[in-house]
Design a protein around this motif. Sequence first.
Motif, mmCIF file in Angstrom:
data_model
loop_
_atom_site.group_PDB
_atom_site.id
_atom_site.type_symbol
_atom_site.label_atom_id
_atom_site.label_comp_id
_atom_site.label_asym_id
_atom_site.label_seq_id
_atom_site.Cartn_x
_atom_site.Cartn_y
_atom_site.Cartn_z
ATOM 1 N N GLU A 24 -23.872 -23.327 -23.194
ATOM 2 C CA GLU A 24 -24.275 -23.020 -22.079
ATOM 3 C C GLU A 24 -24.158 -21.778 -21.593
ATOM 4 O O GLU A 24 -24.996 -20.867 -20.959
ATOM 5 C CB GLU A 24 -23.533 -23.703 -20.878
ATOM 6 N N ASP A 25 -23.034 -21.025 -22.225
ATOM 7 C CA ASP A 25 -22.793 -19.674 -21.778
ATOM 8 C C ASP A 25 -23.835 -18.637 -22.546
ATOM 9 O O ASP A 25 -24.173 -17.609 -21.888
ATOM 10 C CB ASP A 25 -21.290 -19.169 -22.531
ATOM 11 N N PHE A 27 -31.100 -25.397 -22.616
ATOM 12 C CA PHE A 27 -31.010 -25.621 -24.147
ATOM 13 C C PHE A 27 -31.666 -27.135 -24.560
ATOM 14 O O PHE A 27 -31.265 -27.788 -23.656
ATOM 15 C CB PHE A 27 -29.851 -25.211 -24.648
ATOM 16 N N PHE A 28 -32.036 -27.170 -25.718
ATOM 17 C CA PHE A 28 -32.229 -28.405 -26.107
ATOM 18 C C PHE A 28 -31.585 -28.628 -27.463
ATOM 19 O O PHE A 28 -31.769 -27.672 -28.089
ATOM 20 C CB PHE A 28 -33.910 -28.548 -26.282
ATOM 21 N N VAL A 88 -32.727 -22.367 -27.401
ATOM 22 C CA VAL A 88 -32.197 -21.843 -26.223
ATOM 23 C C VAL A 88 -32.900 -21.120 -25.409
ATOM 24 O O VAL A 88 -33.926 -20.194 -25.908
ATOM 25 C CB VAL A 88 -30.778 -21.100 -26.669
ATOM 26 N N ALA A 89 -32.706 -20.674 -23.929
ATOM 27 C CA ALA A 89 -33.203 -19.753 -23.243
ATOM 28 C C ALA A 89 -32.643 -19.111 -22.407
ATOM 29 O O ALA A 89 -31.402 -19.523 -21.913
ATOM 30 C CB ALA A 89 -34.326 -20.547 -22.452
ATOM 31 N N GLU A 123 -25.907 -12.747 -31.541
ATOM 32 C CA GLU A 123 -26.076 -13.821 -30.909
ATOM 33 C C GLU A 123 -26.786 -15.200 -31.615
ATOM 34 O O GLU A 123 -26.311 -16.191 -31.579
ATOM 35 C CB GLU A 123 -26.938 -13.442 -29.599
ATOM 36 N N LEU A 124 -27.874 -14.598 -32.425
ATOM 37 C CA LEU A 124 -28.564 -15.481 -33.334
ATOM 38 C C LEU A 124 -27.659 -16.274 -34.205
ATOM 39 O O LEU A 124 -27.564 -17.354 -34.477
ATOM 40 C CB LEU A 124 -29.828 -15.108 -33.806
ATOM 41 N N SER A 125 -26.863 -15.467 -34.893
ATOM 42 C CA SER A 125 -25.932 -15.914 -35.891
ATOM 43 C C SER A 125 -24.918 -16.722 -35.300
ATOM 44 O O SER A 125 -24.590 -17.767 -35.915
ATOM 45 C CB SER A 125 -25.114 -14.643 -36.604
ATOM 46 N N LEU A 126 -24.200 -16.484 -34.037
ATOM 47 C CA LEU A 126 -23.269 -17.219 -33.280
ATOM 48 C C LEU A 126 -24.102 -18.515 -32.908
ATOM 49 O O LEU A 126 -23.177 -19.839 -33.294
ATOM 50 C CB LEU A 126 -22.958 -16.592 -32.103
ATOM 51 N N LEU A 127 -25.224 -18.504 -32.454
ATOM 52 C CA LEU A 127 -25.739 -19.773 -32.098
ATOM 53 C C LEU A 127 -26.282 -20.667 -33.326
ATOM 54 O O LEU A 127 -26.043 -21.958 -33.308
ATOM 55 C CB LEU A 127 -27.134 -19.561 -31.403
#
Length: 210
Positions: free
Chosen positions: A17-18, A24-25, A117-118, A128-132
């Motif tokens: 959520e952060d 997100f889905f 995510v959005a 951020e992509l790597s973290l997600l």
Amino acid sequence: MLETIIPDHDALLSGLEDLAPSGFFLGLGFKLGRPVTTINRFPEAWVSRWEQDIFVSRDPIALWIVGQPRESAARWSEIAANIPDDFGIFEAARKYGLRYGAAFVTVTGRRRSCLSVARPDCEYSDAELSLLANKLDLLAHLYAQNMVTLSDKEIEGLRQIRLGHSHAEAAKSLSISVSALKLRLSSAQKKLGCRNVTAAVVRAVEEDLI
């Protein structure tokens, strides 16, 4: 259902959520092209619009996810550049605050899981992509590790009930007593976290256990 599989899921989802203030889905454990367990935190108005207009067969993001056979990650802008958006879904999503986004697919064992995510402000960075992607991978592995495992006898009992047999008929088919059958069904029911045998059969089918 997720709380029975991943007890600390709330803490894990808060991290998503952060990074996804517009929603997100999350889809875990694909079966027959669809995730068995889903969490949709996109705006309710967008979800309603998306479902009402049957965007699942038109959404470039959904098409991208379905088409990924292995671990993948892409920004929505990258997906839009490669998959035609003939129905203007990206433009429609922007009206609900979903201006920038990213999608991910991971594979655990034989099961695929996905995340979309959005955010409203800017593109997702590589970091951020790597973290997600790591967060999805963790959730997918926890989901796989904590999936219910039924014994062969419990599976046999649930299958008999799924076929519509009464307890007496199922017991006769399995060459056991009715009391022995009820013990198997009760054990399976507890493992699956269901209130009754019918619900246990439904969940066992959903989890691809029988």
